[in-house]
Enzyme design. Sequence first.
Site, short mmCIF file in Angstrom:
data_model
loop_
_atom_site.label_atom_id
_atom_site.label_comp_id
_atom_site.label_asym_id
_atom_site.label_seq_id
_atom_site.Cartn_x
_atom_site.Cartn_y
_atom_site.Cartn_z
N ASP A 74 -9.04 -36.69 -29.88
CA ASP A 74 -8.04 -35.65 -30.10
C ASP A 74 -8.40 -34.87 -31.37
OD1 ASP A 74 -5.38 -34.40 -29.56
OD2 ASP A 74 -4.95 -35.25 -31.52
N THR A 107 -6.71 -28.33 -29.50
CA THR A 107 -6.96 -28.47 -30.94
C THR A 107 -8.44 -28.55 -31.26
OG1 THR A 107 -6.61 -30.85 -30.69
CG2 THR A 107 -4.75 -29.55 -31.42
N THR A 108 -9.25 -29.08 -30.34
CA THR A 108 -10.70 -29.13 -30.56
C THR A 108 -11.32 -27.75 -30.34
OG1 THR A 108 -10.73 -31.42 -29.81
CG2 THR A 108 -12.83 -30.29 -29.92
N ASP A 407 -0.31 -34.61 -25.32
CA ASP A 407 -1.02 -33.38 -24.93
C ASP A 407 -0.62 -32.94 -23.53
OD1 ASP A 407 -2.22 -33.47 -27.35
OD2 ASP A 407 -4.26 -33.80 -26.64
#
Length: 543
Positions: A74, A107-108, A407
């Site tokens: 994550d 988020t990545t 998520d």
Amino acid sequence: MAEPQVAYAQDEHGRPFIVVREQGKKTRAQGIQALKNHISAAKSVAQIVRTSLGPRGLDKILVSPDGDIQVTNDGATIMQNMELESQIARLMVQLSSSQDSEIGDGTTGVVVLAGALMEQSEALIDRGIHPIRIADGYERACGVAVKALEKVADRVEFGQGAGEQEELMKTARTCLGSKIVSKAGDLFARIAVDAVLSVADLARRDVDFELIKVDGKSGGSLEDTALVKGVVVDKDFSHPQMPREVRDARIAILTCPFEPPRPKTKHKLDISSVEEYKKLQEYEKQTFENMIKRVKDCGANLVICQWGFDDEANHLLLQHDLPAVRWVGGPELELIAIATNARIVPRFEDLSPEKLGRAGLVREVGFGTTRDKMLVIEECANPRAVTVFVRGSNKMIIDEAKRALHDAICVVRNLVRDNRVVYGGGAAEIAASIAVTKAADEIATIEQYAMRAFAAALDAIPLALAENSGLSPIETLAELKSRQITEGTSVLGVDCMLTGNSDMRSAHVFDPYLSKRQQMELSTQLCRAILKIDDVIEQHNVE
């Protein structure tokens, strides 16, 4: 001959004001060198998380200073747990946190895109283009890219009926494909969809996350994870002889302890005989019984208390057939109150029948050979409160499963807010890159170079996906771009799972439109902020 006098600006003590410390007491980077340092820091952070992108992305093991470990892919979790010295690297962490708090997913990707934009800007700076012109070109390109996303986005229709949720399931599965829970992806996708639709207000397009609790217990397997239409509390009944379940529960939620009231002044109690001790004991017993009588008189048949009570009170509760739970935390109390439509009572004198919560069944559940127990409150008066109960082989697996589930829940929530989807596997980024490149060819100003750089940065996402999947990045990207242009379609992406199908629509690889748009806008805003910083003064307090 008199020496020349030097005038200083002085404070009231006669000390000179120091505007900037001397060279020996500060570290300073200016101009192009400062920008190059910023770009280097951003690239380093992006390179760390780049290998975690996609369904074949690798996990990171994070070791805390006290030896605790986390295994995760994550992006937000990785970023938040890294110890970073550079201020620009910390800005990248804040970028990931912003994406996580606003959207919950991607988020990545947002960090990889921001790193690619900074990397592309370095070449433009070397060619003599002013950083502000680069930032202007990036913003112009971002507008073109977002419009391209709107064109390629499809709307998915869904409802609360059993056969109307398949599109939500497909999007949740895409999100879970890169997580540790992918082997139980169908189960977790179903749980995420059911949890969101249980608490969603479809008329207002809103989801109240406060009504969704995610809890976990070590033991069992990921497939044992379940959605409870109610509340799960990591407590058991206070006495082992109390009943294991209570039907048609009328619950009193107390934030006051079961104990005699204490005087609020300093006091001293002298007991000089057995009779006086017995009187004190009788007084305490009578006080406990009065408390229990108040609870039973208002109609409650279950007590949930924030504080504890001693063995004597526990014994009296058992004698009066009043099951009780003690040491329940504040957040759990609030969730139980919401689920059962109860009012939290701070004093026994305030108890009344209308402040009780109602639930069809409260039962105690045991796990494994350790005899760990938890309370499950079901058939609540407010059916919108739900709990996801995660099982896993150890704490590390459960923590990562919780992050994956968060998520997936956020992805479904985003589709409730805006039901547009774009296609994953880098298909949306390639389509936006083609649109930005085409728009750059029609611009006569110097911003066209920055727009082409923005298009090249968008290509970093499909390149990373191909690289992490063991494919040839350049060849894969060139083929997909060529096919998207010649075939006039925007659904072709990287076949990360090597199924032989690059059509992301038929492969059911979807991403929420909100997530992709936010990634591009946040990355552009951060790059503009960094490109405007050309002077870093680090003060050292050396006297």
